[in-house]
Design a protein around this motif. Structure first.
Motif, PDB file in Angstrom:
ATOM      1  N   CYS A  83      -0.080  -8.348  -6.009  1.00 51.38           N
ATOM      2  CA  CYS A  83      -0.760  -7.146  -5.755  1.00 51.38           C
ATOM      3  C   CYS A  83      -2.258  -7.000  -5.735  1.00 51.38           C
ATOM      4  O   CYS A  83      -2.753  -6.268  -5.203  1.00 51.38           O
ATOM      5  CB  CYS A  83      -0.118  -6.055  -6.853  1.00 51.38           C
ATOM      6  SG  CYS A  83       1.677  -5.509  -6.454  1.00 51.38           S
ATOM      7  N   LYS A 130       0.762  -1.351  -0.154  1.00 47.16           N
ATOM      8  CA  LYS A 130      -0.056  -0.063   0.315  1.00 47.16           C
ATOM      9  C   LYS A 130       0.986   1.426  -0.022  1.00 47.16           C
ATOM     10  O   LYS A 130       0.364   2.328  -0.453  1.00 47.16           O
ATOM     11  CB  LYS A 130      -0.894  -0.037   1.308  1.00 47.16           C
ATOM     12  CG  LYS A 130      -2.165  -1.088   1.007  1.00 47.16           C
ATOM     13  CD  LYS A 130      -3.041  -0.788   2.165  1.00 47.16           C
ATOM     14  CE  LYS A 130      -4.204  -1.825   2.145  1.00 47.16           C
ATOM     15  NZ  LYS A 130      -4.989  -2.296   1.050  1.00 47.16           N
ATOM     16  N   SER A 131       2.156   1.241   0.376  1.00 49.90           N
ATOM     17  CA  SER A 131       2.780   2.273   0.625  1.00 49.90           C
ATOM     18  C   SER A 131       3.795   2.550  -0.753  1.00 49.90           C
ATOM     19  O   SER A 131       4.480   3.591  -0.841  1.00 49.90           O
ATOM     20  CB  SER A 131       3.842   2.401   1.789  1.00 49.90           C
ATOM     21  OG  SER A 131       4.639   1.353   1.648  1.00 49.90           O
ATOM     22  N   ASN A 167      -5.146  -6.165  -3.195  1.00 46.87           N
ATOM     23  CA  ASN A 167      -5.725  -4.680  -3.463  1.00 46.87           C
ATOM     24  C   ASN A 167      -4.682  -3.654  -3.255  1.00 46.87           C
ATOM     25  O   ASN A 167      -5.139  -2.749  -2.731  1.00 46.87           O
ATOM     26  CB  ASN A 167      -6.932  -4.668  -2.735  1.00 46.87           C
ATOM     27  CG  ASN A 167      -8.263  -4.802  -3.437  1.00 46.87           C
ATOM     28  OD1 ASN A 167      -8.220  -5.083  -4.623  1.00 46.87           O
ATOM     29  ND2 ASN A 167      -9.234  -4.906  -2.555  1.00 46.87           N
ATOM     30  N   VAL A 168      -3.354  -3.774  -3.685  1.00 50.11           N
ATOM     31  CA  VAL A 168      -2.430  -2.718  -3.693  1.00 50.11           C
ATOM     32  C   VAL A 168      -2.050  -2.433  -5.016  1.00 50.11           C
ATOM     33  O   VAL A 168      -2.004  -3.175  -6.127  1.00 50.11           O
ATOM     34  CB  VAL A 168      -1.337  -3.131  -2.867  1.00 50.11           C
ATOM     35  CG1 VAL A 168      -1.801  -3.108  -1.223  1.00 50.11           C
ATOM     36  CG2 VAL A 168      -0.447  -4.392  -3.326  1.00 50.11           C
TER      37      VAL A 168
END
Length: 183
Positions: free
Chosen positions: A178, A105-106, A182-183
């Motif tokens: 990914c 997420k980052s 969900n990133v």
């Protein structure tokens, strides 16, 4: 020497992308291998990263890539028989899953898209350092025999070659995780 020089374009791609502003600098460990993780003696659970003297600005894919270089090789990093050296795609997948599930997420899209390239780059970088140390009289890395660093350099070159052959699979594995996270 020529075998490593032939990899200049692929080995410098991430650096060029960072200089162009495509990849952000982050705080990175820069020596991400199992030897630099402290585990609980009883449970085996991860406690923290150690060997913090290498922390500095870097690329997220370098930290991921060095972990892959160290942990997803089918052999020790100094295997003299390079025909045995391969990328273990199951281990690569486990590393990708763990990295993406915790850091995904980052990460920017460009970082996620180049995780595979971090593995290739760090393998080339480490192998060229082994070769340079061998040529300079083995003054940096500890060695056990006269051609130890040369064996290390050849092994890392073989691993980089196998990664290049498997780069499409490496890309698909990261993409899959990914999507799953969900990133």
């Amino acid at each position: 020497i020529n075998a490593y020089l032939a990899l200049k374009e692929i080995a410098t791609k991430l650096y060029k992308m960072q200089k162009q502003g495509i990849l952000p600098l982050r705080v990175t460990h820069n020596d991400t291998k199992c030897n630099n993780v402290l585990f609980d003696e009883t449970t085996g659970e991860y406690l923290c990263a150690i060997d913090l003297d290498t922390i500095m600005p870097g690329l997220a894919c370098y930290d991921f890539g060095d972990a892959v270089r160290f942990a997803a090789n089918t052999c020790a990093e100094d295997e003299p028989d390079t025909s045995k050296v391969k990328l273990d795609l199951d281990k690569y997948e486990a590393l990708a899953k763990g990295f993406v599930s915790t850091a995904g997420k980052s990460l920017t899209q460009a970082e996620k898209d180049t995780l595979y390239l971090g593995a290739i780059t760090m393998t080339i970088e480490c192998g060229s350092r082994f070769l340079a140390d061998y040529l300079n009289g083995d003054t940096y890395f500890k060695t056990k025999y006269a051609q130890h660093n040369l064996d290390r350099a050849r092994c890392q070159r073989a691993l980089a070659d196998d990664m290049i052959i498997n780069c499409e699979k490496m890309i698909e594995i990261v993409k899959k995780h990914c999507e799953q996270h969900n990133v």
